[in-house]
Design an enzyme around this catalytic site. Sequence first.
Site, PDB file in Angstrom:
ATOM      1  N   ASP A  46       0.843  -1.196   0.000  1.00 26.97           N
ATOM      2  CA  ASP A  46       0.000   0.000   0.000  1.00 26.97           C
ATOM      3  C   ASP A  46       0.880   1.249   0.000  1.00 26.97           C
ATOM      4  O   ASP A  46       1.639   1.485   0.934  1.00 26.97           O
ATOM      5  CB  ASP A  46      -0.893  -0.004   1.246  1.00 26.97           C
ATOM      6  CG  ASP A  46      -1.807   1.210   1.316  1.00 26.97           C
ATOM      7  OD1 ASP A  46      -2.938   1.133   0.806  1.00 26.97           O
ATOM      8  OD2 ASP A  46      -1.384   2.246   1.881  1.00 26.97           O
ATOM      9  N   TYR A  51       3.175   9.999  -0.668  1.00 26.68           N
ATOM     10  CA  TYR A  51       4.270   9.417   0.111  1.00 26.68           C
ATOM     11  C   TYR A  51       5.628   9.659  -0.550  1.00 26.68           C
ATOM     12  O   TYR A  51       6.666   9.570   0.112  1.00 26.68           O
ATOM     13  CB  TYR A  51       4.094   7.907   0.311  1.00 26.68           C
ATOM     14  CG  TYR A  51       2.855   7.466   1.046  1.00 26.68           C
ATOM     15  CD1 TYR A  51       2.022   8.371   1.704  1.00 26.68           C
ATOM     16  CD2 TYR A  51       2.502   6.117   1.072  1.00 26.68           C
ATOM     17  CE1 TYR A  51       0.872   7.940   2.364  1.00 26.68           C
ATOM     18  CE2 TYR A  51       1.366   5.679   1.743  1.00 26.68           C
ATOM     19  CZ  TYR A  51       0.552   6.591   2.374  1.00 26.68           C
ATOM     20  OH  TYR A  51      -0.581   6.158   3.023  1.00 26.68           O
ATOM     21  N   LYS A  76      -2.883   5.968  -4.260  1.00 25.46           N
ATOM     22  CA  LYS A  76      -3.972   6.884  -3.909  1.00 25.46           C
ATOM     23  C   LYS A  76      -3.841   8.226  -4.621  1.00 25.46           C
ATOM     24  O   LYS A  76      -2.734   8.697  -4.901  1.00 25.46           O
ATOM     25  CB  LYS A  76      -3.986   7.128  -2.379  1.00 25.46           C
ATOM     26  CG  LYS A  76      -3.991   5.848  -1.562  1.00 25.46           C
ATOM     27  CD  LYS A  76      -3.961   6.136  -0.068  1.00 25.46           C
ATOM     28  CE  LYS A  76      -3.682   4.864   0.716  1.00 25.46           C
ATOM     29  NZ  LYS A  76      -2.242   4.511   0.717  1.00 25.46           N
ATOM     30  N   HIS A 109      -7.753   9.713  -1.650  1.00 23.91           N
ATOM     31  CA  HIS A 109      -7.014   9.696  -0.389  1.00 23.91           C
ATOM     32  C   HIS A 109      -7.766  10.360   0.768  1.00 23.91           C
ATOM     33  O   HIS A 109      -7.788   9.832   1.887  1.00 23.91           O
ATOM     34  CB  HIS A 109      -5.653  10.368  -0.597  1.00 23.91           C
ATOM     35  CG  HIS A 109      -4.594   9.904   0.352  1.00 23.91           C
ATOM     36  ND1 HIS A 109      -3.266   9.875   0.030  1.00 23.91           N
ATOM     37  CD2 HIS A 109      -4.668   9.455   1.627  1.00 23.91           C
ATOM     38  CE1 HIS A 109      -2.566   9.418   1.063  1.00 23.91           C
ATOM     39  NE2 HIS A 109      -3.395   9.164   2.040  1.00 23.91           N
TER      40      HIS A 109
END
Length: 279
Positions: A46, A51, A76, A109
């Site tokens: 994931d 990120y 996401k 998200h």
Amino acid sequence: MTTVPSLQLNDGNSIPQLGYGVFKVPPADTERAVSEALEVGYRHIDTAAIYGNEEGVGAAIAASGLSRDELFITTKLWNDRHDGDEPRAALGESLEKLGLDAVDLYLVHWPTPARDNYVHAWTKLIELRDAGLSRSIGVSNHLVPHLERIVAETGVVPAVDQIELHPAHQQRAVTEWAAARGVAIEAWGPLGQGKYDLFGTAPVTAASVAHGKTPAQVVIRWHLQKGFVLFPKSVRIERLRENLDVFDFTLTDAELAAIDSLDQPDGSGRVSSDPNEVN
């Protein structure tokens, strides 16, 4: 090697119940960490555009030698990409970084309610699914009002809602809504992110002693028996192995109920952001 059980989603696809999340894994460490996770038996990874480590995930996938159908990859859509055709562009960028033709799951998200464009974002994800760029689609951090609205306006129920969920913050309004509609709940921050003494609570300590397991393994097992998908995070291979070593014991009904009792239904157990305030 440990075989992780899978759950069937409401769109007919299946998802491994225990995965490896790379939230806050530094980009420079991501390829190594994901490679180690794949080596010890994780098959569900994931990540998210925000990120900043999708390239590392992609490099680990490419180096793994695993076939694509052995893996379940999630990413996401970030908050500033909801409008217009930005979701398609954003997913295209993620796929390029991951080195994939399609992801297994693409999530909105956050709902960013002040922007009032999460229904549009959801509509675009439906198009991306129909175009074969994501096998399943879902949302993250969506509360009941957000969920009800996207379903009312599009007729499409998400396959997944990924939410902050741990014993002090169980979000029962969301989980009950989801259970009634076959929406899988994914728990992020499943161990409370170390922001409270979850492992020192009496129910967790008692179950740890009773089963000869660590407190972390007890909480992971609680999530699994509740039917949640979860992503305990670590960048240490010994902890990766420990987090996967949870399929040889079962919590009793009394132990589950005791951990259930740790919930703070007023929301005071939340350790991260309120979805109504992230925009």
